[in-house]
Scaffold this motif. Structure first.
Motif, short mmCIF file in Angstrom:
data_model
loop_
_atom_site.label_atom_id
_atom_site.label_comp_id
_atom_site.label_asym_id
_atom_site.label_seq_id
_atom_site.Cartn_x
_atom_site.Cartn_y
_atom_site.Cartn_z
N UNK A 227 0.78 -1.23 0.00
CA UNK A 227 0.00 0.00 0.00
C UNK A 227 0.81 1.28 0.00
N UNK A 228 2.15 1.18 0.15
CA UNK A 228 2.99 2.38 0.12
C UNK A 228 3.79 2.37 -1.17
N UNK A 229 3.57 3.38 -2.00
CA UNK A 229 4.28 3.50 -3.26
C UNK A 229 5.34 4.59 -3.13
N UNK A 230 6.59 4.20 -3.28
CA UNK A 230 7.68 5.16 -3.22
C UNK A 230 7.90 5.75 -4.61
N UNK A 231 7.87 7.06 -4.71
CA UNK A 231 8.03 7.73 -6.00
C UNK A 231 9.35 7.34 -6.65
N UNK A 232 9.27 6.97 -7.93
CA UNK A 232 10.44 6.53 -8.72
C UNK A 232 11.14 5.34 -8.07
N UNK A 233 10.39 4.64 -7.23
CA UNK A 233 10.93 3.46 -6.51
C UNK A 233 12.18 3.82 -5.71
N UNK A 234 12.25 5.07 -5.26
CA UNK A 234 13.40 5.53 -4.48
C UNK A 234 13.11 5.33 -3.00
N UNK A 239 11.07 12.01 0.83
CA UNK A 239 9.64 11.78 0.59
C UNK A 239 9.24 10.36 1.01
N UNK A 240 10.09 9.39 0.74
CA UNK A 240 9.80 8.01 1.15
C UNK A 240 9.81 7.90 2.67
N UNK A 241 10.72 8.61 3.32
CA UNK A 241 10.76 8.61 4.79
C UNK A 241 9.48 9.24 5.36
N UNK A 242 9.02 10.30 4.72
CA UNK A 242 7.79 10.96 5.17
C UNK A 242 6.61 10.01 5.05
N UNK A 282 10.96 18.35 -6.12
CA UNK A 282 10.68 17.13 -6.90
C UNK A 282 11.93 16.27 -7.09
N UNK A 283 13.06 16.90 -7.41
CA UNK A 283 14.27 16.12 -7.73
C UNK A 283 15.05 15.70 -6.51
N UNK A 288 6.11 14.44 -5.40
CA UNK A 288 5.44 14.68 -6.69
C UNK A 288 4.16 15.47 -6.47
N UNK A 289 4.06 16.59 -7.15
CA UNK A 289 2.86 17.43 -7.02
C UNK A 289 1.70 16.77 -7.75
#
Length: 290
Positions: A227-234, A239-242, A282-283, A288-289
């Motif tokens: 259920x948790x999708x990490x942006x760009x699989x990073x 953002x993933x920590x948040x 973003x980078x 991601x907005x």
């Protein structure tokens, strides 16, 4: 500039010579440099530098550097506030479940039946004269009970850091208690739970010590959860920590989780129309907005 102290006037001229657009009044820039510090602010103009000579990309504005700095400050304050809720909740659960399982051992954190020997051998790193003198509750306990080597766990652990409580959790011999606590945060895999708590502690320590957040990277990849999708699989980005903080916080208080998510979303939204800051969000942060 590296080994010799310089005046704010020279610092301003150095920024100008390197190509920064000083788009604020000079007195305001001087005020900001004297407030934040040239060295600290340098962490925030670093992404605008184009080479090792510290020359800036064309169009680099001093005001954008300051905006990035205060974005970091605001984000640090938000995360610190809600990580504190997780820390208190986690400490409470550890103390409650272990103390009630081992009712005859009030100082179970040094009991070899409860804790592994590695942790017990390091107890003086945590519980020493400095610890007793710095915490009035512990000080008063030893004054009232001079024969006690240690105060009970529910007093002692109240003054241990989040990282120390995490070490205690990892050092518990009772796997059932560890699993029970992990399950209360909706994490069934104990190893994954340890990874998530370590991640939150790492972010907490970065915030507590004034670390830079916008280019934060967690050294160890974050465990994958359904259920948790990490942006760009990073699985190393802030953002993933948040997302992990939000997930764990939801088990503490859904309303606080919603509150934190909205505050962070609004903070980033405030910079959405600034292409420079938006690009960094973003980078670097990985957000991601919509």
């Amino acid at each position: 500039m590296g080994k010799t102290a310089t005046s704010s006037k020279i610092q301003i001229q150095t920024l100008r010579d390197r190509g920064m657009e000083l788009d604020l009044p000079e007195e305001k820039i001087k005020e900001i440099l004297l407030d934040i510090g040239y060295y600290r602010l340098g962490f925030y103009w670093n992404p605008f530098e184009k080479n090792k000579s510290h020359e800036f990309n064309g169009g680099t504005k001093f005001s954008d550097v300051v905006k990035l700095y205060y974005l970091d400050v605001d984000l640090r304050n938000i995360l610190s506030r809600y990580i504190n809720r997780i820390e208190i909740n986690f400490r409470t659960k550890v103390v409650y479940y272990v103390s009630n399982k081992y009712k005859t051992s009030s100082t179970w954190f040094i009991d070899p039946i409860v804790m592994n020997s590695r942790f017990i051998s390091t107890i003086n790193d945590y519980y020493n004269d400095k610890f007793k003198n710095n915490n009035r509750t512990i000080q008063l306990h030893h004054k009232k009970y001079p024969k006690d080597t240690y105060a009970p766990a529910w007093k002692t652990l109240e003054f241990f850091t989040f990282g120390s409580i995490t070490k205690i959790f990892k050092s518990l011999n009772d796997q059932d208690i560890r699993k029970r606590i992990a399950n209360e945060y909706n994490v069934l895999n104990l190893n994954k739970f340890v990874n998530l708590i370590d991640t939150i502690v790492f972010v907490r320590n970065t915030c507590a010590h004034g670390g830079v957040l916008f280019d934060f990277q967690i050294p160890e990849g974050i465990a994958i959860l359904p259920g948790i999708n990490f942006n760009s699989n990073n699985r190393h980005s802030l953002d993933s920590c948040i997302k992990i903080i939000s997930y764990i916080l939801n088990s503490v208080s859904e309303s606080r989780r919603i509150e934190m998510d909205e505050l962070i979303k609004d903070l980033f939204k405030n910079h959405k129309d600034n292409n420079v800051i938006r690009g960094i969000i973003e980078s670097k942060i990985g957000y991601k907005f919509d």
